[in-house]
Design a protein around this motif. Sequence first.
Motif, PDB file in Angstrom:
ATOM      1  N   HIS A 218       0.876  -1.167   0.000  1.00 50.78           N
ATOM      2  CA  HIS A 218       0.000   0.000   0.000  1.00 50.78           C
ATOM      3  C   HIS A 218       0.915   1.218   0.000  1.00 50.78           C
ATOM      4  O   HIS A 218       1.709   1.399   0.933  1.00 50.78           O
ATOM      5  CB  HIS A 218      -0.907  -0.012   1.230  1.00 50.78           C
ATOM      6  CG  HIS A 218      -1.784  -1.236   1.288  1.00 50.78           C
ATOM      7  ND1 HIS A 218      -2.991  -1.315   0.636  1.00 50.78           N
ATOM      8  CD2 HIS A 218      -1.606  -2.434   1.907  1.00 50.78           C
ATOM      9  CE1 HIS A 218      -3.530  -2.499   0.844  1.00 50.78           C
ATOM     10  NE2 HIS A 218      -2.711  -3.201   1.611  1.00 50.78           N
ATOM     11  N   VAL A 219       0.820   2.034  -1.040  1.00 52.18           N
ATOM     12  CA  VAL A 219       1.821   3.077  -1.287  1.00 52.18           C
ATOM     13  C   VAL A 219       1.169   4.456  -1.268  1.00 52.18           C
ATOM     14  O   VAL A 219       0.167   4.686  -1.960  1.00 52.18           O
ATOM     15  CB  VAL A 219       2.509   2.855  -2.653  1.00 52.18           C
ATOM     16  CG1 VAL A 219       3.619   3.886  -2.853  1.00 52.18           C
ATOM     17  CG2 VAL A 219       3.065   1.443  -2.763  1.00 52.18           C
ATOM     18  N   TRP A 220       1.765   5.349  -0.465  1.00 51.98           N
ATOM     19  CA  TRP A 220       1.349   6.742  -0.429  1.00 51.98           C
ATOM     20  C   TRP A 220       2.516   7.610  -0.882  1.00 51.98           C
ATOM     21  O   TRP A 220       3.630   7.485  -0.354  1.00 51.98           O
ATOM     22  CB  TRP A 220       0.924   7.150   0.980  1.00 51.98           C
ATOM     23  CG  TRP A 220      -0.327   6.479   1.449  1.00 51.98           C
ATOM     24  CD1 TRP A 220      -1.601   6.946   1.357  1.00 51.98           C
ATOM     25  CD2 TRP A 220      -0.425   5.205   2.104  1.00 51.98           C
ATOM     26  NE1 TRP A 220      -2.486   6.054   1.910  1.00 51.98           N
ATOM     27  CE2 TRP A 220      -1.794   4.974   2.373  1.00 51.98           C
ATOM     28  CE3 TRP A 220       0.513   4.237   2.487  1.00 51.98           C
ATOM     29  CZ2 TRP A 220      -2.243   3.826   3.004  1.00 51.98           C
ATOM     30  CZ3 TRP A 220       0.072   3.085   3.104  1.00 51.98           C
ATOM     31  CH2 TRP A 220      -1.291   2.886   3.361  1.00 51.98           C
ATOM     32  N   THR A 221       2.258   8.492  -1.852  1.00 50.25           N
ATOM     33  CA  THR A 221       3.291   9.379  -2.388  1.00 50.25           C
ATOM     34  C   THR A 221       2.940  10.827  -2.091  1.00 50.25           C
ATOM     35  O   THR A 221       1.814  11.269  -2.341  1.00 50.25           O
ATOM     36  CB  THR A 221       3.430   9.200  -3.910  1.00 50.25           C
ATOM     37  OG1 THR A 221       3.704   7.828  -4.206  1.00 50.25           O
ATOM     38  CG2 THR A 221       4.560  10.059  -4.453  1.00 50.25           C
ATOM     39  N   SER A 222       3.903  11.561  -1.539  1.00 46.57           N
ATOM     40  CA  SER A 222       3.722  12.988  -1.275  1.00 46.57           C
ATOM     41  C   SER A 222       5.022  13.708  -1.598  1.00 46.57           C
ATOM     42  O   SER A 222       6.030  13.089  -1.936  1.00 46.57           O
ATOM     43  CB  SER A 222       3.320  13.234   0.179  1.00 46.57           C
ATOM     44  OG  SER A 222       4.265  12.673   1.057  1.00 46.57           O
ATOM     45  N   ASP A 223       4.999  15.049  -1.495  1.00 45.83           N
ATOM     46  CA  ASP A 223       6.177  15.832  -1.852  1.00 45.83           C
ATOM     47  C   ASP A 223       7.390  15.417  -1.030  1.00 45.83           C
ATOM     48  O   ASP A 223       8.523  15.410  -1.512  1.00 45.83           O
ATOM     49  CB  ASP A 223       5.912  17.327  -1.653  1.00 45.83           C
ATOM     50  CG  ASP A 223       4.886  17.863  -2.632  1.00 45.83           C
ATOM     51  OD1 ASP A 223       4.646  17.192  -3.657  1.00 45.83           O
ATOM     52  OD2 ASP A 223       4.311  18.933  -2.370  1.00 45.83           O
TER      53      ASP A 223
ATOM     54  N   TYR B 249      -2.434   7.640  -3.513  1.00 47.67           N
ATOM     55  CA  TYR B 249      -2.401   6.252  -3.052  1.00 47.67           C
ATOM     56  C   TYR B 249      -2.414   5.290  -4.231  1.00 47.67           C
ATOM     57  O   TYR B 249      -3.075   5.527  -5.246  1.00 47.67           O
ATOM     58  CB  TYR B 249      -3.615   5.973  -2.162  1.00 47.67           C
ATOM     59  CG  TYR B 249      -3.785   4.499  -1.835  1.00 47.67           C
ATOM     60  CD1 TYR B 249      -3.005   3.891  -0.855  1.00 47.67           C
ATOM     61  CD2 TYR B 249      -4.702   3.719  -2.540  1.00 47.67           C
ATOM     62  CE1 TYR B 249      -3.151   2.535  -0.571  1.00 47.67           C
ATOM     63  CE2 TYR B 249      -4.857   2.369  -2.253  1.00 47.67           C
ATOM     64  CZ  TYR B 249      -4.070   1.784  -1.271  1.00 47.67           C
ATOM     65  OH  TYR B 249      -4.209   0.448  -0.998  1.00 47.67           O
ATOM     66  N   SER B 250      -1.690   4.198  -4.073  1.00 52.01           N
ATOM     67  CA  SER B 250      -1.763   3.092  -5.029  1.00 52.01           C
ATOM     68  C   SER B 250      -1.470   1.797  -4.279  1.00 52.01           C
ATOM     69  O   SER B 250      -0.982   1.813  -3.146  1.00 52.01           O
ATOM     70  CB  SER B 250      -0.774   3.279  -6.185  1.00 52.01           C
ATOM     71  OG  SER B 250       0.560   3.296  -5.697  1.00 52.01           O
TER      72      SER B 250
ATOM     73  N   ILE C  68       4.038   1.748   2.437  1.00 53.37           N
ATOM     74  CA  ILE C  68       5.210   2.401   1.842  1.00 53.37           C
ATOM     75  C   ILE C  68       4.904   3.871   1.625  1.00 53.37           C
ATOM     76  O   ILE C  68       3.884   4.226   1.022  1.00 53.37           O
ATOM     77  CB  ILE C  68       5.580   1.737   0.503  1.00 53.37           C
ATOM     78  CG1 ILE C  68       5.881   0.245   0.717  1.00 53.37           C
ATOM     79  CG2 ILE C  68       6.785   2.434  -0.134  1.00 53.37           C
ATOM     80  CD1 ILE C  68       6.074  -0.533  -0.556  1.00 53.37           C
ATOM     81  N   TYR C  69       5.795   4.711   2.097  1.00 50.42           N
ATOM     82  CA  TYR C  69       5.666   6.155   1.931  1.00 50.42           C
ATOM     83  C   TYR C  69       6.793   6.635   1.026  1.00 50.42           C
ATOM     84  O   TYR C  69       7.970   6.373   1.294  1.00 50.42           O
ATOM     85  CB  TYR C  69       5.715   6.854   3.287  1.00 50.42           C
ATOM     86  CG  TYR C  69       4.623   6.377   4.215  1.00 50.42           C
ATOM     87  CD1 TYR C  69       3.383   7.004   4.256  1.00 50.42           C
ATOM     88  CD2 TYR C  69       4.812   5.250   5.021  1.00 50.42           C
ATOM     89  CE1 TYR C  69       2.372   6.547   5.073  1.00 50.42           C
ATOM     90  CE2 TYR C  69       3.796   4.777   5.839  1.00 50.42           C
ATOM     91  CZ  TYR C  69       2.582   5.434   5.864  1.00 50.42           C
ATOM     92  OH  TYR C  69       1.575   4.964   6.670  1.00 50.42           O
TER      93      TYR C  69
ATOM     94  N   GLY D 213      12.694   8.628  -2.594  1.00 54.05           N
ATOM     95  CA  GLY D 213      13.033   8.069  -1.291  1.00 54.05           C
ATOM     96  C   GLY D 213      11.829   7.411  -0.654  1.00 54.05           C
ATOM     97  O   GLY D 213      10.673   7.698  -1.017  1.00 54.05           O
ATOM     98  N   ASN D 214      12.063   6.495   0.309  1.00 51.11           N
ATOM     99  CA  ASN D 214      10.939   5.787   0.889  1.00 51.11           C
ATOM    100  C   ASN D 214      11.158   5.439   2.349  1.00 51.11           C
ATOM    101  O   ASN D 214      12.283   5.388   2.834  1.00 51.11           O
ATOM    102  CB  ASN D 214      10.647   4.506   0.093  1.00 51.11           C
ATOM    103  CG  ASN D 214      11.810   3.519   0.138  1.00 51.11           C
ATOM    104  OD1 ASN D 214      12.116   2.928   1.173  1.00 51.11           O
ATOM    105  ND2 ASN D 214      12.467   3.333  -0.993  1.00 51.11           N
ATOM    106  N   SER D 215      10.044   5.223   3.051  1.00 49.37           N
ATOM    107  CA  SER D 215      10.005   4.619   4.380  1.00 49.37           C
ATOM    108  C   SER D 215       8.952   3.522   4.336  1.00 49.37           C
ATOM    109  O   SER D 215       7.902   3.697   3.709  1.00 49.37           O
ATOM    110  CB  SER D 215       9.624   5.650   5.455  1.00 49.37           C
ATOM    111  OG  SER D 215      10.621   6.641   5.575  1.00 49.37           O
ATOM    112  N   ILE D 216       9.213   2.392   5.010  1.00 46.59           N
ATOM    113  CA  ILE D 216       8.367   1.214   4.847  1.00 46.59           C
ATOM    114  C   ILE D 216       8.071   0.576   6.204  1.00 46.59           C
ATOM    115  O   ILE D 216       8.967   0.442   7.036  1.00 46.59           O
ATOM    116  CB  ILE D 216       9.045   0.179   3.923  1.00 46.59           C
ATOM    117  CG1 ILE D 216       9.366   0.797   2.556  1.00 46.59           C
ATOM    118  CG2 ILE D 216       8.160  -1.057   3.754  1.00 46.59           C
ATOM    119  CD1 ILE D 216      10.189  -0.093   1.649  1.00 46.59           C
TER     120      ILE D 216
END
Length: 326
Positions: free
Chosen positions: A14-19, A32-33, A94-95, A101-104
């Motif tokens: 479950h992936v959230w993308t932000s600035d 979200y995806s 997943i952010y 870059g990411n945090s999980i």
Amino acid sequence: MGSVLVIGSFNVDHVWTSDRLPRPGETLSGRYSSGPGGKGFNQAVAARRAGAATRFVCALGGDGGGDLARALAADDGIDLRELRSEAPTGTAGIYLDEAGGNSIVIGAGANADLSAAFVTAQAGAFAEAAVVLTQLESPAAAVLEGLRRARAAGAVALLNPAPANAAVAADLLAATDILTPNETEFTGLLARSTGTRVADDAIAATPDDRLHDWCRALLPHGIVVITLGGAGCFVSHADDARRGEEAACYRLPAAPARVVDTTGAGDAFNGALAAGLTQAPAAPFAQHVRLATHYAALSTERAGAAAAMPSAAQLRERFGELFSAG
């Protein structure tokens, strides 16, 4: 020609993308995806799409996530060997930031039920494997059994010691032929195994002879490949594990990439490395690392984890025939 046998995890991502990534206590707006992931499945998809016949041993729930894994494995031609668990299929939150870059955060779910006994039962898969690849999102007993069975069958035992916070016992290292940590994983292993403490961001700039000494202290036998992101890779061979290389240690540069999402890049590297070793076992080891580096770079140019793994044809189109399996 043998196959790649991957033992590991499947997660629904479950992936959230932000600035940018959120700070503690902060709420951000984003997109979200959702899609397939898990280090084991990502690596199995990478190995298969890089051209190797691939089997995947895992634990799945009897739910929609498990159904997704079964359908996707069939679509990619992966031979799925599953332990059916009463627990839900694994998940990951997943952010992502706009720089890739990411945090999980991972919820193991069914992955925690993968047993050494189930791994042992895959005798036919081990007999046909040239490389057995595993990671640390599955129970240590199952991982250790996989590495030991690989050795007993004459296959290469390849351990990707990820995620970085996972414990790695001495018996796991002793059963490993090729170890593939990133900087954070390497420094953690080094501190726990030898007492040597060094900052993650100091690894890429460490002189080769010192880095080689640390690798040999961590894994006296076999090969250590440290992935260094934009700084490429450092490779350290034991004297009796050169695999066609004259130098005991060397560096390979990173491949150019238009980075969109780094999630799964390490898995892409490991799957492609296993595929190369399976398809061209007599080739110099550096050739396999170079292929894996370019494959991982190409995977970062698309969003997602398993879904972002490129095909062998896409790799050749982008980087040339040097990276064909023959």
